[in-house]
Design an enzyme around this catalytic site. Structure first.
Site, PDB file in Angstrom:
ATOM      1  N   ASP A   1       0.842  -1.197   0.000  1.00 53.75           N
ATOM      2  CA  ASP A   1       0.000   0.000   0.000  1.00 53.75           C
ATOM      3  C   ASP A   1       0.878   1.249   0.000  1.00 53.75           C
ATOM      4  O   ASP A   1       2.081   1.203   0.335  1.00 53.75           O
ATOM      5  CB  ASP A   1      -0.880  -0.041   1.267  1.00 53.75           C
ATOM      6  CG  ASP A   1      -2.161   0.765   1.150  1.00 53.75           C
ATOM      7  OD1 ASP A   1      -2.304   1.528   0.190  1.00 53.75           O
ATOM      8  OD2 ASP A   1      -3.017   0.616   2.057  1.00 53.75           O
TER       9      ASP A   1
ATOM     10  N   ASP B   1     -11.075   1.749  -2.925  1.00 54.21           N
ATOM     11  CA  ASP B   1     -11.623   1.525  -1.583  1.00 54.21           C
ATOM     12  C   ASP B   1     -13.140   1.580  -1.601  1.00 54.21           C
ATOM     13  O   ASP B   1     -13.783   1.285  -0.592  1.00 54.21           O
ATOM     14  CB  ASP B   1     -11.090   2.583  -0.609  1.00 54.21           C
ATOM     15  CG  ASP B   1      -9.700   2.221  -0.114  1.00 54.21           C
ATOM     16  OD1 ASP B   1      -9.308   1.056  -0.252  1.00 54.21           O
ATOM     17  OD2 ASP B   1      -9.013   3.115   0.408  1.00 54.21           O
TER      18      ASP B   1
HETATM   19  C1  DGJ Z   1      -5.841   1.861   2.047  1.00 48.41           C
HETATM   20  C2  DGJ Z   1      -6.259   0.624   1.320  1.00 48.41           C
HETATM   21  O1  DGJ Z   1      -6.806   0.948   0.074  1.00 48.41           O
HETATM   22  C3  DGJ Z   1      -7.222  -0.158   2.186  1.00 48.41           C
HETATM   23  O2  DGJ Z   1      -7.684  -1.290   1.508  1.00 48.41           O
HETATM   24  C4  DGJ Z   1      -6.529  -0.536   3.479  1.00 48.41           C
HETATM   25  O3  DGJ Z   1      -5.478  -1.419   3.206  1.00 48.41           O
HETATM   26  C5  DGJ Z   1      -6.037   0.696   4.182  1.00 48.41           C
HETATM   27  N1  DGJ Z   1      -5.221   1.507   3.311  1.00 48.41           N
HETATM   28  C6  DGJ Z   1      -5.243   0.330   5.416  1.00 48.41           C
HETATM   29  O4  DGJ Z   1      -4.693   1.410   6.024  1.00 48.41           O
END
Ligand code: DGJ
Length: 673
Positions: free
Chosen positions: A439, A500
């Site tokens: 990430d 997300d």
């Molecule tokens: C952003 C990601 O897109 C989410 O799926 C998750 O992993 C969060 N970060 C965790 O902080």
């Protein structure tokens, strides 16, 4: 790949296209053709048209692909041809056209590559300072692309933001200049680094489309110009405006690959060509089966424990999940956004015996284990930051901008990249981890000129080393959802966390945009809870699955709260997904409007139909594509037999009277009548 010395012409041929470059009387390289296949005799009749890499200077007033400043403050390039190299490969090959400035010791090589079975033309540029004084590079694009003269042009691209990535836009190419860019240090949620051009006459199944996508995961810029003569063309590469590089004596600068694709058969043909190219020539392990994953983020956020993860794993295994991923908050003092990033050891309160008990539990349940990491970030409240405050992106006399309560590590520093590789390698070596979710949750700030390029190169290098040393490792690329989805990331990851936003209805549009270029096997798609966390929308589990099953299926809801009925549906649909996965991931994708999609592989076809909201409801049948008109197709659910010709002209009835209803139809060709 052919060179005609008399015409000073290179002709690159792919299955459905030709690309011709020709030197002009001024020695500069010009595009002569990009479009339908031509023979060398035909190409020879075409004059040099637009420059392959327009440099600043002379009578050029458009966006420059090359902007150079020499030690004596003179700018621009006057071209001199030095020679070329052709390396043939079966079905493809590489061409390097070697050029230099006429007066200054700058060598410029234009690289081209075509790959077997692909209509892509990959281009990049290499600069070399062959002198003794530094040279300043104000801009060095990978390529400029020229669309042939047409009455009018349209552009297609995707725009968005966090939670609404990949929204498709199609409209006229404005006069003057249109800039698509990311200044964020990642390729960005706001606009994805690709562009399609057509003459306003292309549709899903017909018409010429010229497109190009950049293989770069940092900031970038494409400038689409439409001059007085009405012609459209665009130049693009890494870095946004204002960044400069100093090229010392003997030093080289090589740009990322910018891949162009010509399709004679519309936007559908364009997408299928990109999918094929990416699956065959970009992805590091295209044939690897993308496992059904469970991800704990939406269920738990930062509030996690060993017992709760074990319970979720039990539920996940029960519905047929193949790989369990523990998301954020397993490490250091990470109990919220405010602390712990950078301290990559299991949180001793949450995992007193390390990760082994959870991993063993997951494996006993028959699944593989994956874990979330964010190697480029650090919370100021962390041991890492206390030990190395100098490691973060910063500049003297400037505040260190925090976003999501975190800073970015300066990955352009080799000690930072080494540190990251060290702990990641250790994590993977000591634990049985098959999957990393990598990430990156904030853009660059306070980055100096020298950071933007080496930072991304070092991220790539760490990923490449990890893959080389852990050959079975799967990596999911993520930047707060789909903020870093590009050909550069896809060259070292197996899938992308698309967004997300897991609201299934909104996801249909996100997936529609994502798959314009990127293939379904890379499109991470979770089934989450109802009501949805972002939209509060209620939707049936079957609809949520049908949307996610069109990509790389995952489950991301709180399975501990799901009803027995929904868990049964989940198990049944997961099993069905496993049967159709080879068709969705390996087949050819045909869009049937923007709320239905067909995947066909050999005799097998899968069709997903999703009903949009009542405002857009349609009852017209779904017309299938690319079937054998003389073939007979069996519906695997009902056993009914359909003629290919009938399915293509009268289609499947759309029996979806309410919002969030969906159908999944599986057809197998059983005969050729
Ligand atoms: C952003 C990601 O897109 C989410 O799926 C998750 O992993 C969060 N970060 C965790 O902080």
């Amino acid at each position: 790949m052919i060179y005609d010395a008399e015409a000073r012409l290179w002709l690159l041929s792919t299955p459905s296209s030709s690309y011709a470059v020709r030197l002009g009387p001024d020695d500069a390289p010009y595009n002569a053709h990009w479009g339908r296949p031509l023979t060398i005799e035909q190409a020879r009749t075409l004059p040099p048209d637009r420059e392959e890499l327009p440099a600043e200077g002379g009578e050029r007033f458009g966006a420059a692909s090359l902007q150079i400043r020499y030690g004596d403050a003179v700018r621009g390039v006057e071209w001199r041809h030095l020679g070329h190299d052709i390396h043939g490969e079966p079905g493809g090959g590489q061409l390097a056209i070697r050029m230099a400035d006429r007066h200054y010791p700058l060598e410029i090589t234009l690289h081209y590559r075509v790959r077997p079975g692909s209509d892509a033309v990959e281009r990049w540029t290499r600069l070399r300072n062959a002198g003794t004084e530094p040279i300043t590079i104000l801009r060095c694009d990978s390529a400029a692309w020229t669309a042939p003269p047409r009455e009018d042009y349209r552009m297609t691209h995707v725009v968005g933001d966090w939670g609404r990535e990949f929204q498709l836009r199609r409209g006229p190419v404005p006069e003057a200049e249109t800039v698509l860019t990311s200044r964020r240090g990642h390729s960005g949620h706001q606009v994805n680094p690709w562009l399609m051009i057509d003459a306003g006459d292309a549709a899903e199944d017909h018409g010429e489309v010229w497109s190009a996508a950049l293989a770069w995961s940092g900031s970038w810029r494409m400038t689409l110009g439409r001059g007085q003569d009405g012609r459209a063309g665009w130049t693009g590469g890494f870095g946004h405006e204002g960044l400069t590089w100093r090229l010392g004596p003997g030093e080289e600068l090589e740009t990322p690959v910018f891949t162009g694709m010509y399709a004679p058969d519309g936007f559908g043909g364009t997408s299928r060509r990109w999918h094929d190219h990416i699956r065959r020539h970009v992805l590091p392990a295209p044939d690897r089966v993308r496992p059904v994953i469970y991800n704990s983020w939406e269920a738990t956020e930062f509030d996690i424990s060993e017992t709760q993860q074990m319970e979720l794993a039990e539920r996940a295994a029960g519905v047929g999940v193949e790989l369990f991923v523990m998301d954020d908050a397993w490490f250091g003092g990470r109990t919220g956004e405010h602390a712990g990033l950078g301290d990559w050891w299991p949180n001793p309160d949450r995992f007193p015996n390390g990760l082994t008990p959870l991993i063993d539990h997951v494996k006993r349940l028959g699944m593989r284990f994956g874990i979330w990491v964010e190697p480029e970030s650090v919370n100021p409240d962390s041991d890492l930051h206390r030990a190395h405050p100098e490691w973060v992106l910063h500049q003297p006399n400037r505040a260190r901008t925090e976003m999501r309560e975190q800073l970015l590590l300066d990955f352009s520093r080799s000690d930072v990249a080494e540190w990251a590789h060290g702990w990641l390698d250790d994590l993977l070596t000591r634990n049985d981890i098959s999957f990393l979710k990598w990430d990156m949750n904030r853009p660059f700030t306070e980055a100096g000129d020298d950071v933007w390029i080496p930072y991304i190169r070092n991220v790539y290098a760490v990923m490449d080393r990890l893959r080389a040393d852990h050959p079975d490792l799967l990596i999911e690329g993520c930047a707060s959802g789909g903020g870093r989805a590009d050909l550069g990331m896809l060259a070292r990851t197996d899938q992308i966390w698309t967004s997300d936003n897991t609201d299934a209805l909104q996801r249909v549009a996100i997936q529609h945009g994502y798959t314009q270029i990127y293939p379904a096997c890379t499109m991470g798609a979770w089934v989450t809870d109802s009501p949805n966390r972002i939209s509060a929308r209620l939707s049936p589990v079957r609809y949520r699955f049908h949307v996610a099953m069109a990509g790389a299926l995952g489950i991301g809801g709180d399975l501990l709260t799901w009803s027995e009925g929904d868990l049964r549906w989940a198990a049944m649909l997961t099993e069905q997904y496993k049967q159709i996965r080879p068709i969705v991931h390996g087949g050819r994708m045909y869009r049937l409007g923007d709320c239905a999609v067909q995947y066909t592989r050999g005799p097998e076809t899968v069709v997903f139909v999703w009903q949009p909201t009542a405002l857009r409801r349609t009852t017209s049948p779904v017309l299938l594509k690319a079937l054998d008109p003389d073939g007979l197709y069996r519906d695997e659910e009902t056993g009914a037999l359909h003629h290919g010709a009938v399915l293509m002209s009268h289609g499947l009835p759309r029996l979806l009277p309410f919002d969030t209803m969906s159908e999944l139809v599986r057809l197998t060709q059983v005969a050729h009548s």
